[in-house]
Design a protein around this motif. Sequence first.
Motif, PDB file in Angstrom:
ATOM      1  N   LEU A  42       0.968  -1.176   0.010  1.00  0.00           N
ATOM      2  CA  LEU A  42       0.004  -0.009   0.218  1.00  0.00           C
ATOM      3  C   LEU A  42       0.897   1.403  -0.013  1.00  0.00           C
ATOM      4  CD1 LEU A  42      -2.613  -0.952   2.800  1.00  0.00           C
ATOM      5  CD2 LEU A  42      -2.934  -1.269   0.429  1.00  0.00           C
ATOM      6  N   ASP A  43       0.355   2.376  -0.338  1.00  0.00           N
ATOM      7  CA  ASP A  43       1.006   3.600  -0.560  1.00  0.00           C
ATOM      8  C   ASP A  43       2.340   3.340  -0.970  1.00  0.00           C
ATOM      9  OD1 ASP A  43      -1.290   4.375   0.771  1.00  0.00           O
ATOM     10  OD2 ASP A  43      -0.230   4.706   2.877  1.00  0.00           O
ATOM     11  N   THR A  44       2.459   3.031  -2.143  1.00  0.00           N
ATOM     12  CA  THR A  44       3.546   2.959  -2.850  1.00  0.00           C
ATOM     13  C   THR A  44       4.257   3.857  -3.505  1.00  0.00           C
ATOM     14  OG1 THR A  44       2.467   2.353  -5.000  1.00  0.00           O
ATOM     15  CG2 THR A  44       2.802   0.213  -3.771  1.00  0.00           C
ATOM     16  N   LYS A  47       2.805   6.113  -6.396  1.00  0.00           N
ATOM     17  CA  LYS A  47       1.659   6.745  -6.069  1.00  0.00           C
ATOM     18  C   LYS A  47       2.251   8.165  -5.282  1.00  0.00           C
ATOM     19  CE  LYS A  47      -1.615   3.254  -5.589  1.00  0.00           C
ATOM     20  NZ  LYS A  47      -2.220   2.138  -4.529  1.00  0.00           N
ATOM     21  N   PHE A  49       4.354   8.411  -2.682  1.00  0.00           N
ATOM     22  CA  PHE A  49       4.522   8.273  -1.181  1.00  0.00           C
ATOM     23  C   PHE A  49       6.208   8.192  -0.899  1.00  0.00           C
ATOM     24  CE2 PHE A  49      -0.041   7.148  -1.418  1.00  0.00           C
ATOM     25  CZ  PHE A  49      -0.421   7.707  -0.334  1.00  0.00           C
ATOM     26  N   GLU A  50       6.744   8.834   0.010  1.00  0.00           N
ATOM     27  CA  GLU A  50       8.157   8.895   0.156  1.00  0.00           C
ATOM     28  C   GLU A  50       8.007   9.036   1.752  1.00  0.00           C
ATOM     29  OE1 GLU A  50      10.857   7.938  -0.681  1.00  0.00           O
ATOM     30  OE2 GLU A  50      12.438   9.247   0.181  1.00  0.00           O
ATOM     31  N   ALA A  52       7.810   4.961   0.875  1.00  0.00           N
ATOM     32  CA  ALA A  52       6.669   4.226   0.618  1.00  0.00           C
ATOM     33  C   ALA A  52       6.406   3.002   1.565  1.00  0.00           C
ATOM     34  CB  ALA A  52       7.075   3.240  -0.773  1.00  0.00           C
ATOM     35  N   ARG A  54       2.644   1.640   3.853  1.00  0.00           N
ATOM     36  CA  ARG A  54       1.842   2.100   4.763  1.00  0.00           C
ATOM     37  C   ARG A  54       2.109   1.630   6.269  1.00  0.00           C
ATOM     38  NH1 ARG A  54      -4.605   1.740   3.677  1.00  0.00           N
ATOM     39  NH2 ARG A  54      -3.945   3.267   1.837  1.00  0.00           N
ATOM     40  N   ARG A  55       2.233   2.472   7.213  1.00  0.00           N
ATOM     41  CA  ARG A  55       2.539   2.019   8.719  1.00  0.00           C
ATOM     42  C   ARG A  55       1.575   1.011   8.902  1.00  0.00           C
ATOM     43  NH1 ARG A  55       0.147   5.143  12.809  1.00  0.00           N
ATOM     44  NH2 ARG A  55       1.006   4.922  15.039  1.00  0.00           N
TER      45      ARG A  55
ATOM     46  N   THR B  54      -1.630  14.951 -10.634  1.00  0.00           N
ATOM     47  CA  THR B  54      -1.460  15.836  -9.251  1.00  0.00           C
ATOM     48  C   THR B  54      -0.532  17.186  -9.550  1.00  0.00           C
ATOM     49  OG1 THR B  54       0.708  14.567  -9.100  1.00  0.00           O
ATOM     50  CG2 THR B  54      -1.187  13.617  -7.949  1.00  0.00           C
TER      51      THR B  54
END
Lengths: 137, 283
Positions: A42-44, A47, A49-50, A52, A54-55, B54
């Motif tokens: 998730l939250d790669t 997408k 995310f940095e 990457a 998901r907690r 975005t």
Amino acid sequence: MILSLRPLNDVSSVNSFEYASEVSWTEGDSTQAYFQTIDASLDTGMKGFEPAGRRYMSPATSTMVIQIQNIDSGKVINRTATQPFPEDASIWMIQILNTDLIHGAPQLLVTLTEPTRTIRGLVKNAVRIYSTDNLCS
Amino acid sequence: MTDFTNAKTGPKVYPEQAIDADYQRTEPLITPEQLLRRFLMGIDLSSQMKDPLTGKSMRWTADMIKDIIDSAFSTAEAELGVNLRPVVIQEKHEWNRIAYAGFGFMALRARPVSKIIDLSVVPASGESIYSMPKTWIETAYMPRGQINVIPMTASMVGGDSSAISPTGTATGGSFYLTIVQNTGWVPAYWQVTYLSGYDSGCMPRMVNDLLGCIAATDILSMLAATYAKTNSHSLSIDSLSQSQANNSGALFNTRITDLEKRRTLLVKKLKSLYGRKVFASNV
């Protein structure tokens, strides 16, 4: 779900730490290595995310064993991780002993045992252990 | 994971045959931070194209760079024919009368070799019928893949292979050992198990430099593609004109060329270190 670990540096509380690309120490040091459990599916990065992933907070009473792998079975380290902060179940810590004679960039095999399931993850390039041996090769 | 308790260790693989040093020439696998510092200093790692949803440019993150380093690692292993991290290999070799007379000469296929775990006679059944004593295995040339068998006890003095006694329980073991008397060549007779590669990620700096060259070239090549737009503009009104040209997709070509030259040089050096360089010529 793909269980993985995100290395953390300079950890002093649930609000005070830094994300890192790896945790480093020198062979023979006694230290602590901190990680945050994440779901890498998730939250790669694609997408945006940095860092990457998901907690992931595991349920209460979960336990974790981190295996620091080595091709020499006599040097494999199996260490039970602890949760140093009860407020944040995603942060785990393992104690590195000065007798842990291992160096390089070993893989970590993580086994998270939850009340209803066991999940595993293989984490590459998350630790760097420097050697003081001039002929380390 | 393998038990190395009874393995025989050969000379250091890097620096080859070294027994002491006052300077460390190895380091763990290159990190994303080291890659940026050593190979991509000052280069903006943002895509020139923006995500239309975005409005943000994609950036190379530490996780993405780790992944590229991992790819570079596989590429380097294939390009060099050398194992960069430890791997236990089990392979079979023929019984060759001439090589055996030359003190059991055997050229192992993987490089570099640092430990010998077992050398046995294993027929097609897969059962070991004779395990060579480690004290007989000469490891002096092992980093480059050569081992020899130099028997040091009376049982082999006659040079007659029939003097070997089977230690296993496999049926027909004695027969299998004695057939070598009547032939010059037996396929897949020996089974050798050994450790190849550098010790747990302590790699020569040269190897990290090679990984850096490969990874940096891939990163720059992908980044350059995002710059590949119109590379010249011109505007003219009556007698006034203005024109502008830029490198466009060829923006990083100079750096990529430098990295490729260095990569070629490092591949040659590392191949020659472990006897992987093949030279052919008509004289």
